[in-house]
Design a protein around this motif. Sequence first.
Motif, PDB file in Angstrom:
ATOM      1  N   ASN A  94       5.588 -10.075   1.819  1.00 32.94           N
ATOM      2  CA  ASN A  94       4.481  -9.172   2.157  1.00 32.94           C
ATOM      3  C   ASN A  94       4.182  -8.189   1.035  1.00 32.94           C
ATOM      4  O   ASN A  94       3.704  -7.084   1.273  1.00 32.94           O
ATOM      5  CB  ASN A  94       4.835  -8.391   3.433  1.00 32.94           C
ATOM      6  CG  ASN A  94       5.141  -9.302   4.596  1.00 32.94           C
ATOM      7  OD1 ASN A  94       4.241  -9.812   5.254  1.00 32.94           O
ATOM      8  ND2 ASN A  94       6.433  -9.516   4.846  1.00 32.94           N
ATOM      9  N   ASP A 100       1.919  -8.039  -1.417  1.00 37.62           N
ATOM     10  CA  ASP A 100       0.526  -7.615  -1.623  1.00 37.62           C
ATOM     11  C   ASP A 100       0.069  -6.643  -0.539  1.00 37.62           C
ATOM     12  O   ASP A 100      -0.685  -5.688  -0.819  1.00 37.62           O
ATOM     13  CB  ASP A 100      -0.386  -8.842  -1.655  1.00 37.62           C
ATOM     14  CG  ASP A 100      -0.125  -9.700  -2.876  1.00 37.62           C
ATOM     15  OD1 ASP A 100       0.398  -9.164  -3.875  1.00 37.62           O
ATOM     16  OD2 ASP A 100      -0.430 -10.909  -2.837  1.00 37.62           O
ATOM     17  N   ASP A 101       0.503  -6.847   0.686  1.00 38.48           N
ATOM     18  CA  ASP A 101       0.107  -5.940   1.767  1.00 38.48           C
ATOM     19  C   ASP A 101       0.779  -4.576   1.626  1.00 38.48           C
ATOM     20  O   ASP A 101       0.197  -3.545   1.992  1.00 38.48           O
ATOM     21  CB  ASP A 101       0.472  -6.548   3.118  1.00 38.48           C
ATOM     22  CG  ASP A 101      -0.324  -7.812   3.396  1.00 38.48           C
ATOM     23  OD1 ASP A 101      -1.451  -7.916   2.871  1.00 38.48           O
ATOM     24  OD2 ASP A 101       0.182  -8.692   4.106  1.00 38.48           O
ATOM     25  N   CYS A 124       0.134  -0.526  -1.634  1.00 39.72           N
ATOM     26  CA  CYS A 124      -1.111   0.156  -1.256  1.00 39.72           C
ATOM     27  C   CYS A 124      -1.910   0.620  -2.471  1.00 39.72           C
ATOM     28  O   CYS A 124      -3.138   0.516  -2.499  1.00 39.72           O
ATOM     29  CB  CYS A 124      -0.786   1.349  -0.356  1.00 39.72           C
ATOM     30  SG  CYS A 124       0.005   0.855   1.198  1.00 39.72           S
ATOM     31  N   PHE A 155       5.356   0.545   5.772  1.00 38.78           N
ATOM     32  CA  PHE A 155       5.171  -0.825   6.266  1.00 38.78           C
ATOM     33  C   PHE A 155       6.119  -1.122   7.419  1.00 38.78           C
ATOM     34  O   PHE A 155       5.718  -1.636   8.458  1.00 38.78           O
ATOM     35  CB  PHE A 155       5.408  -1.816   5.123  1.00 38.78           C
ATOM     36  CG  PHE A 155       5.292  -3.253   5.546  1.00 38.78           C
ATOM     37  CD1 PHE A 155       4.054  -3.862   5.685  1.00 38.78           C
ATOM     38  CD2 PHE A 155       6.433  -3.993   5.825  1.00 38.78           C
ATOM     39  CE1 PHE A 155       3.950  -5.178   6.090  1.00 38.78           C
ATOM     40  CE2 PHE A 155       6.340  -5.303   6.233  1.00 38.78           C
ATOM     41  CZ  PHE A 155       5.096  -5.900   6.352  1.00 38.78           C
ATOM     42  N   PRO A 194       0.391  -3.869  10.021  1.00 43.88           N
ATOM     43  CA  PRO A 194      -0.590  -4.924   9.727  1.00 43.88           C
ATOM     44  C   PRO A 194      -0.077  -6.278  10.193  1.00 43.88           C
ATOM     45  O   PRO A 194       1.124  -6.477  10.377  1.00 43.88           O
ATOM     46  CB  PRO A 194      -0.711  -4.887   8.204  1.00 43.88           C
ATOM     47  CG  PRO A 194       0.586  -4.321   7.730  1.00 43.88           C
ATOM     48  CD  PRO A 194       1.001  -3.337   8.792  1.00 43.88           C
ATOM     49  N   ALA A 203       1.965 -11.688   7.301  1.00 43.32           N
ATOM     50  CA  ALA A 203       1.459 -12.769   6.454  1.00 43.32           C
ATOM     51  C   ALA A 203       2.336 -14.007   6.638  1.00 43.32           C
ATOM     52  O   ALA A 203       3.555 -13.930   6.503  1.00 43.32           O
ATOM     53  CB  ALA A 203       1.446 -12.348   4.990  1.00 43.32           C
ATOM     54  N   ARG A 210      -1.494 -13.190   9.820  1.00 45.20           N
ATOM     55  CA  ARG A 210      -2.548 -13.429   8.821  1.00 45.20           C
ATOM     56  C   ARG A 210      -2.121 -14.624   7.985  1.00 45.20           C
ATOM     57  O   ARG A 210      -1.077 -14.595   7.328  1.00 45.20           O
ATOM     58  CB  ARG A 210      -2.726 -12.200   7.926  1.00 45.20           C
ATOM     59  CG  ARG A 210      -3.809 -12.377   6.854  1.00 45.20           C
ATOM     60  CD  ARG A 210      -4.058 -11.056   6.133  1.00 45.20           C
ATOM     61  NE  ARG A 210      -2.861 -10.565   5.489  1.00 45.20           N
ATOM     62  CZ  ARG A 210      -2.470 -10.910   4.261  1.00 45.20           C
ATOM     63  NH1 ARG A 210      -3.188 -11.792   3.566  1.00 45.20           N
ATOM     64  NH2 ARG A 210      -1.365 -10.428   3.741  1.00 45.20           N
TER      65      ARG A 210
END
Length: 464
Positions: A69, A71-72, A75, A89, A125, A128, A461
């Motif tokens: 994760n 890339d998520d 920030c 996160f 979020p 992924a 996602r």
Amino acid sequence: MRITVEITKIVHSSFVILLTLFFGTSMLVMTPKPVNAQGKELSERGKAADTNKDGLIQESEARGPLAANFDDMDCDKNGGLDGAEISGFFSGSGCPEKAIKDSGKLKTAKKITSQGKKPTPRGRPPQAVKLGDVVSKLSSETYQIVGRVVALQSGVLSARISGTINLVSVAVGERVKKGSMVAKLAAGRLITERKRAVALLNRQNAVLRVQKTALKNVKRELSRMKSLLKSAAFSRARFEDLEGLVSEKTAQVLEKNAQVAEALASLERIDIDIRDATIRAPFEGIIIQKHVEVGTYVNTGAPIVTLINDRLLEIEIDVPSARINTLKTNTLARIILDNGDRVSAVVRAIIPREDLRTRTRPVRLRPEVKPTTKPFADNQAVLVELPLTSDRPVLTVSKDAVIRRANGNVVYVVNGATASMRSVRVGRGIGDHFQILSGLKAGEKVVVRGNERLGGGGKVRVVR
């Protein structure tokens, strides 16, 4: 000293009261920094992963959920993760807020808040993930199984007669040709017995010749007597005596013929013993064990040497009964040797005998040995790659999709943007896939990456 401290406290209190009266109470209220703007320092675990000691976890340093994760979590898109981004996160608060240094912007932000606008709610979020398919097809796999080399010609050469070992002409490890001498027993006694048998045979033949001559003379006299049958010189008593004498001489000749045949058989038996005193190799091979030395007395059947034909070999493997139905004769297989060399082999026979303990059946393969192939050894362990194709479609899923839990195996099935956990029953492994016995259907999508943090399921996602 005590008086000085008390004076200092009084002065300090008076100064605070004056500041309050002059500037108002707002001067004493300190505006706290946003919580998310603080704590950028990495934890002790994060510092251990920070190999270049730049205070950030770079993408090359990230492992596990951080790598999945990255890339998520990044920030500010500076190519590194700080303590605040990691904490936001995993706590579900999202990306950290930047500290607002300009007082005008701070007042504006407070004004907007005071006007009743609610801040945008922040949550964790979507995870992924990468997806894989549940596939139903005829499985074709390469099944690896350990086998052993079996010599088709091997055995112990034994003594055929009793006697003393007079010569051993081979050594362990020596190659011998078919018919070459391996050992020899002392044959002096046998040679003497043969001479005696020859003399006895000659004597019996001589006696036989005498008896045959006597029989011939009696028959001739009997014939002359028959010619005088109508003459006055004929004697009935003499005639009958000659008939009896002919019968007697005939019986003596027959008995002597039997004695001659017996003497001849005794001579032939001695010749066989003399021939068996020399032990010869029945086939080409290598001596792998020597059981006697010169001077050893051996009885009939005693082991002399062990011989093995290292050029006539097969491979034997034990194949599980559940897989034997998909195997056929003349199937091309591959043998992997200790040095990495690969040798082709063909399935010669499937033996119809099952081991009740292991539920396996023996299969024989004939290797295609080349002149450059490393020599095999009897009972040598080899790795056999056996191609197996199922006779009916098999439902399979990637091994990465299956997570082992205390109460069984589970996978995450994705429908739209939501992943749900589902229990499955797993069969045998087929390459990098598992056979699914129950719990899934062909065509369903399952999570193969990122499923370690899905828990009971949730929003996802999909990434490629």
